[in-house]
Design a protein around this motif. Structure first.
Motif, PDB file in Angstrom:
ATOM      1  N   GLN A 218       0.813  -1.222   0.000  1.00 50.24           N
ATOM      2  CA  GLN A 218       0.000   0.000   0.000  1.00 50.24           C
ATOM      3  C   GLN A 218       0.846   1.271   0.000  1.00 50.24           C
ATOM      4  O   GLN A 218       0.300   2.374  -0.023  1.00 50.24           O
ATOM      5  N   LEU A 219       2.155   1.133   0.010  1.00 49.22           N
ATOM      6  CA  LEU A 219       3.030   2.300   0.038  1.00 49.22           C
ATOM      7  C   LEU A 219       2.830   3.156  -1.218  1.00 49.22           C
ATOM      8  O   LEU A 219       3.008   2.689  -2.340  1.00 49.22           O
ATOM      9  N   GLY A 220       2.421   4.397  -1.017  1.00 57.22           N
ATOM     10  CA  GLY A 220       2.174   5.297  -2.143  1.00 57.22           C
ATOM     11  C   GLY A 220       0.732   5.322  -2.604  1.00 57.22           C
ATOM     12  O   GLY A 220       0.399   5.998  -3.579  1.00 57.22           O
ATOM     13  N   SER A 221      -0.172   4.607  -1.901  1.00 55.87           N
ATOM     14  CA  SER A 221      -1.594   4.642  -2.249  1.00 55.87           C
ATOM     15  C   SER A 221      -2.297   5.710  -1.419  1.00 55.87           C
ATOM     16  O   SER A 221      -1.715   6.293  -0.510  1.00 55.87           O
ATOM     17  N   SER A 222      -3.577   5.944  -1.723  1.00 55.81           N
ATOM     18  CA  SER A 222      -4.243   7.117  -1.164  1.00 55.81           C
ATOM     19  C   SER A 222      -5.534   6.857  -0.405  1.00 55.81           C
ATOM     20  O   SER A 222      -6.086   7.777   0.188  1.00 55.81           O
ATOM     21  N   GLY A 223      -6.074   5.659  -0.412  1.00 55.38           N
ATOM     22  CA  GLY A 223      -7.269   5.406   0.379  1.00 55.38           C
ATOM     23  C   GLY A 223      -8.557   5.858  -0.279  1.00 55.38           C
ATOM     24  O   GLY A 223      -8.649   6.005  -1.490  1.00 55.38           O
ATOM     25  N   SER A 224      -9.580   6.081   0.548  1.00 58.43           N
ATOM     26  CA  SER A 224     -10.905   6.424   0.038  1.00 58.43           C
ATOM     27  C   SER A 224     -11.472   7.588   0.842  1.00 58.43           C
ATOM     28  O   SER A 224     -10.733   8.359   1.438  1.00 58.43           O
ATOM     29  N   GLY A 225     -12.807   7.715   0.859  1.00 58.65           N
ATOM     30  CA  GLY A 225     -13.426   8.790   1.624  1.00 58.65           C
ATOM     31  C   GLY A 225     -13.037  10.158   1.097  1.00 58.65           C
ATOM     32  O   GLY A 225     -13.161  10.452  -0.094  1.00 58.65           O
ATOM     33  N   ASN A 226     -12.537  11.014   1.994  1.00 55.17           N
ATOM     34  CA  ASN A 226     -12.203  12.385   1.596  1.00 55.17           C
ATOM     35  C   ASN A 226     -10.744  12.547   1.170  1.00 55.17           C
ATOM     36  O   ASN A 226     -10.245  13.665   1.085  1.00 55.17           O
ATOM     37  N   HIS A 227     -10.053  11.453   0.908  1.00 51.86           N
ATOM     38  CA  HIS A 227      -8.667  11.539   0.461  1.00 51.86           C
ATOM     39  C   HIS A 227      -8.599  11.892  -1.023  1.00 51.86           C
ATOM     40  O   HIS A 227      -9.463  11.492  -1.800  1.00 51.86           O
ATOM     41  N   PHE A 228      -7.578  12.635  -1.400  1.00 51.02           N
ATOM     42  CA  PHE A 228      -7.489  13.106  -2.782  1.00 51.02           C
ATOM     43  C   PHE A 228      -6.044  13.416  -3.159  1.00 51.02           C
ATOM     44  O   PHE A 228      -5.169  13.561  -2.310  1.00 51.02           O
TER      45      PHE A 228
END
Length: 487
Positions: A218-228
């Protein structure tokens, strides 16, 4: 259409623990989401497992979330709250919901609390409200930091004419799409490299050893929800920022900016839930304060959490730097300046002459001359700020505009037509994103900033132009069932 059929093996394979939660999850999913594919159902279950507190009290999935949230052991003497709480300052109180205020009043009654403040973007969370700042003496509250440990902002400022964003929009959209991944369970097939993954801490705790492999992916990923991650135009307005003393060192003018918002992914969530469970077992509090259980830094578990929390914060920073480095290489230039700050963390700081632990859950550090970035929404500007070190807020400021509408309410009331009209009006291109993140679901950023003008000073504005968010969520089942994603 075939009906959804889950097996206990399916849930165990994605990390669900043995116990009642497996049968609870199977029954709820097969009853309420029977027309989903197995893949979509498991995606939902992964999201709940990663951040169960975000699904509690919100529709049929709350029973699964509640079964996953750590509960204190039955028995043992309950620690009473103080009858009178410590005094704390509230900024922008006229537009802060009562739920957040009540949570802060509860936190102020903790016997370990010594100082506090509530930021103008505050809204109810788990344990400490989002936007809550709480100082304690030699103890740390895992849910006072939050599940997404080290969630942060990172801004790169480039000496590129912002007009390029409209002239070469397909190019910039491609770079955002290729630089990172979004989604609660998103992992890369090819792992990135960063020195944070070579740290000794990974081998010092069994918990961290078990989380390292997934953290690599997951290194360098951004997730969900209010992440951008987004490109935008930066206007540097402060006449004094060109001086070295300002800590900024850029001339007044217009620049191209890259802004990202995300945290420590599954690593931080796992650390938070593990040590919250331990804290609740060690210190039983009244029901309304149960999620504010603490760990003493002089005890083993407290020292372990502190170490793991700092590793997760550095991991979150590494995720941002990987994204920004990828894009900078594609742009063929290095940023003139980077501004970044945590807003879900705990720090050792000095308050009234003594060392305290300052928890900022959804609050920006705003020490004297400290730089930070406070975002608005996908159409509202972000504020590049310099802290004033105001003691009344424990040198803190808001971490954004703050929600005025829950995700459930946003999904039930905002239409795609309304969202698209707002995007067109502000000249913003959205990649992914959902109605739960529509600008009108947030407070007015100018009102929020006006409520904290004696906490920070504005040195520049970031105007979003090309915004990338998690395009896979929310799906139709979320809009119909009113579930919450991300926080």
């Amino acid at each position: 259409m075939s009906k959804l059929k889950l097996r206990g093996k399916d849930l165990r394979n994605i990390g669900y623990p043995e116990g009642p939660v497996i049968s609870i999850a199977m029954n709820i999913m097969e009853k309420n989401f029977k027309h989903l594919s197995l893949e979509d159902a498991l995606e939902i279950l992964r999201a709940i497992l990663q951040s169960p507190n975000q699904y509690a009290h919100e529709g049929p999935l709350d029973k699964i979330a509640e079964a996953l949230i750590p509960k204190p052991k039955i028995g043992g003497e309950e620690i009473p709250l103080n009858k009178t709480g410590i005094d704390f300052n509230v900024f922008g109180g006229e537009f802060i919901e009562s739920g957040a205020l009540q949570q802060m009043y509860t936190a102020a009654k903790l016997p370990v609390a010594v100082a506090g403040a509530l930021m103008p973007d505050a809204h109810a969370g788990y344990g400490l409200p989002i936007g809550g700042v709480l100082a304690t003496e030699n103890v740390v509250i895992p849910y006072g930091v939050g599940v997404d440990i080290g969630c942060r902002m990172c801004l790169s400022i480039f000496d590129i004419d912002p007009i390029e964003l409209s002239k070469r929009e397909p190019y910039f959209k491609r770079e955002l799409n290729e630089a990172t991944l979004f989604g609660a369970g998103a992992t890369f097939e090819k792992e990135s490299d960063h020195e944070v993954m070579e740290r000794d801490e990974w081998n010092q705790l069994g918990l961290l050893q078990g989380l390292q492999a997934r953290a690599w992916k997951q290194l360098g990923s951004s997730g969900s929800g209010n992440h951008f991650v987004e490109f935008g135009t930066i206007d540097i307005s402060d006449e004094n920022v060109s001086s070295e003393e300002s800590g900024f060192g850029l001339k007044k003018g217009r620049y191209l900016g890259l802004l990202s918002h995300s945290g420590s992914r599954a690593l931080g969530a796992s650390i938070a839930n593990h040590y919250t469970k331990i804290a609740k077992e060690k210190r039983k509090l009244p029901g309304e304060a149960a999620n504010l259980a603490w760990l003493d830094l002089s005890e083993q578990e407290g020292a372990e959490y502190w170490m793991a929390m700092n590793l997760a914060g550095d991991y979150a920073s590494a995720c941002h730097h990987i994204i920004h480095d990828k894009i900078a290489r594609q742009l063929g230039t290095k940023p003139l300046k980077m501004v970044e700050n945590h807003h879900n963390f705990a720090w050792k700081e000095t308050w009234e002459g003594r060392e305290v632990i300052v928890h900022r859950k959804g609050a920006t550090p705003a020490g004297k001359n400290m730089l930070g970035i406070i975002p608005g929404s996908m159409t509202a500007p972000g504020f590049i700020v310099r802290g004033k070190g105001e003691p009344a807020s424990l040198s803190s400021a808001s971490h954004g505009a703050g929600r005025k509408m829950s995700r459930t309410a946003a999904l039930n009331t905002i239409t795609h037509t309304t969202l698209n009209e707002m995007l067109r009006h502000h000249g913003v291109t959205l990649i992914g994103g959902g109605l739960d993140e529509a600008p009108i679901a947030y407070k007015d950023i100018y009102t929020v900033m006006n409520a904290q003008k004696h906490l920070v000073e504005t040195v520049g504005l970031f105007y979003p132009k090309i915004v990338k968010m998690d395009g896979a969520q929310p799906k139709n089942w979320q809009k119909k069932k009113g579930e919450i994603l991300g926080e």
